[in-house]
Design an enzyme around this catalytic site. Structure first.
Site, PDB file in Angstrom:
ATOM      1  N   LYS A   1      23.244 -10.906  13.287  1.00  0.00           N
ATOM      2  CA  LYS A   1      23.765 -10.191  14.282  1.00  0.00           C
ATOM      3  C   LYS A   1      22.605  -9.698  15.105  1.00  0.00           C
ATOM      4  O   LYS A   1      22.763  -9.245  16.220  1.00  0.00           O
ATOM      5  CB  LYS A   1      24.813  -9.075  14.223  1.00  0.00           C
ATOM      6  CG  LYS A   1      26.145  -9.895  13.395  1.00  0.00           C
ATOM      7  CD  LYS A   1      27.136  -8.820  13.057  1.00  0.00           C
ATOM      8  CE  LYS A   1      28.302  -9.731  12.268  1.00  0.00           C
ATOM      9  NZ  LYS A   1      29.124  -9.069  11.271  1.00  0.00           N
TER      10      LYS A   1
ATOM     11  N   SER B   1      25.456 -10.976   7.435  1.00  0.00           N
ATOM     12  CA  SER B   1      25.486 -10.372   9.044  1.00  0.00           C
ATOM     13  C   SER B   1      24.029  -9.810   9.773  1.00  0.00           C
ATOM     14  O   SER B   1      23.974  -9.226  10.814  1.00  0.00           O
ATOM     15  CB  SER B   1      26.330  -9.141   8.838  1.00  0.00           C
ATOM     16  OG  SER B   1      27.649  -9.451   8.603  1.00  0.00           O
TER      17      SER B   1
ATOM     18  N   SER C   1      29.305  -4.103  12.581  1.00  0.00           N
ATOM     19  CA  SER C   1      29.390  -5.638  12.267  1.00  0.00           C
ATOM     20  C   SER C   1      30.430  -6.311  12.376  1.00  0.00           C
ATOM     21  O   SER C   1      31.090  -6.763  11.532  1.00  0.00           O
ATOM     22  CB  SER C   1      29.000  -5.431  10.411  1.00  0.00           C
ATOM     23  OG  SER C   1      28.456  -6.531  10.238  1.00  0.00           O
TER      24      SER C   1
END
Length: 372
Positions: A60, A57, A112
């Site tokens: 991101k 993640s 997230s």
């Protein structure tokens, strides 16, 4: 016997010096790690910095900054069925739900939310696939040449990878955006929940914000393949550092070690001030034999406290300047090295004009001297 004792003494001193040097290096558990100065991009620590790894993640970060660069945070986004169906880490979006782009960015960076990333991608790029192409283009523009992104959220995918160094570059750029920096510094936030009588509660997944007083961002990442990942930032005494740890046994402990190492073992030194005189260079075929040089911009670097003599400055001229030379013309640069590694560069420009050594210019110069 004397030779033997001398050998023991030398070996002991060598070990003490070696242990002293080793004591200054962080012992991080991460498979790959980087500590970077956010102001200059200087790397203070590196371990497998260019090794390709799944970023999970931390992907991101690029999704969030690309959305802020290309979109209007106040724009309304309608969530598609495809975006709403993206699973695992989620902010529980529903098809047809309406949120602002800013709310989705907060959901992606703080909570997230994979579904939030998909909604962002479709809104900005028209599709997840097209947005991924934009991500790769942006990464290359930032110098992240050893990265490839297949999706906007970091869920496992073939050929989706990055490196500790590339993620540090992306994070450094992202943290220069004020809104991005505000979002990732938030510990908790509430945003609207369409069709419900209560709000969505977003709690930042980055626990370093609670554990380290100087921490002020940015993003965690975790999958089975990637392990514990963290890209983080910390600010202290007018300095900002970026730490990246990938596949870490203790991402928060590793990151704190890196920050403490950077803050405690380096000092900032200004090596160039815009407009300040640097020196001179010879001019070929000029009315005057030399031209004065000045720094085009400011430049500061971080110097190891235990090795202040490791800082070196080097003048580099592309070639001997050829008249005519205009004021402000770039003629070369000053390269700054620490331990023989380049850590910065600043352009050198002409402070004064140097006309060509022609008969006309010689006469004009002679007249000016007589007049005045």
């Amino acid at each position: 016997m004397k030779r033997f004792r001398a050998g023991i003494i030398f070996f002991t001193i060598f070990l003490l010096k070696a242990n002293t040097c080793l004591a200054w290096q962080p012992a991080v558990s991460a498979d790959a790690a980087v500590l970077m100065d956010a102001n200059t991009g200087q790397v203070l620590y590196a371990k497998n910095a260019h090794k390709r790894r799944p970023p999970a993640s931390t992907t991101k970060i690029l999704t969030g900054i690309l959305a802020l660069d290309m979109g209007n945070p106040a724009e309304t986004v309608v969530v598609s069925p495809r975006a709403a169906a993206v699973g695992e880490s989620s902010i529980y979006l529903s098809a047809g739900e309406k949120l602002t782009l800013d709310e989705l960015i907060q959901g992606a960076l703080m909570k997230s939310g994979n579904d939030a990333c998909a909604a962002i991608a479709e809104h900005i790029g028209g599709s997840i696939e097209m947005f991924s192409q934009l991500m790769n283009l942006k990464a290359k523009m930032l110098g992240a040449w050893n990265s490839n992104f297949i999706n906007p959220h970091g869920l496992p995918a073939k050929n989706h990878y990055s490196t500790a160094y590339d993620l540090a570059l992306i994070a450094r750029y992202a943290m220069q955006n004020r809104r991005f920096a505000e979002i990732v510094a938030q510990k908790e936030k509430e945003i609207d929940w369409y069709g419900q009588s209560w709000n969505r509660h977003l709690k930042n997944t980055n626990k370093l914000l609670w554990r380290y007083i100087w921490a002020d961002g940015i993003k965690t990442g975790t999958t089975k393949a990637a392990g514990q990942c963290l890209v983080s930032s910390a600010s202290k005494d007018c300095r900002k550092l970026i730490a990246v740890v990938l596949k870490s046994g203790d991402r928060y402990g590793d990151s704190i070690q890196l920050f403490e190492y950077g803050f405690n073992n380096y000092y900032y030194q200004q090596v160039a001030v815009a407009g300040e005189y640097f020196g001179y260079a010879d001019v070929k075929n000029g009315l005057y034999p030399k031209v004065q040089l000045a720094f085009k911009s400011d430049l500061g670097v971080l110097v190891p406290k235990d090795r202040p003599g490791s800082l070196e400055k080097r003048l580099v001229l592309e070639r001997k300047p050829q008249a005519p030379v205009k004021a402000g013309q770039t003629l070369g640069w000053m390269e700054v090295n620490i331990d023989r590694q380049r850590v910065g560069r600043v352009e050198l420009v002409a402070l004064n004009e140097v006309p060509e050594n022609s008969l006309k210019n010689r006469v004009l110069s002679w007249i000016q001297k007589i007049i005045g």
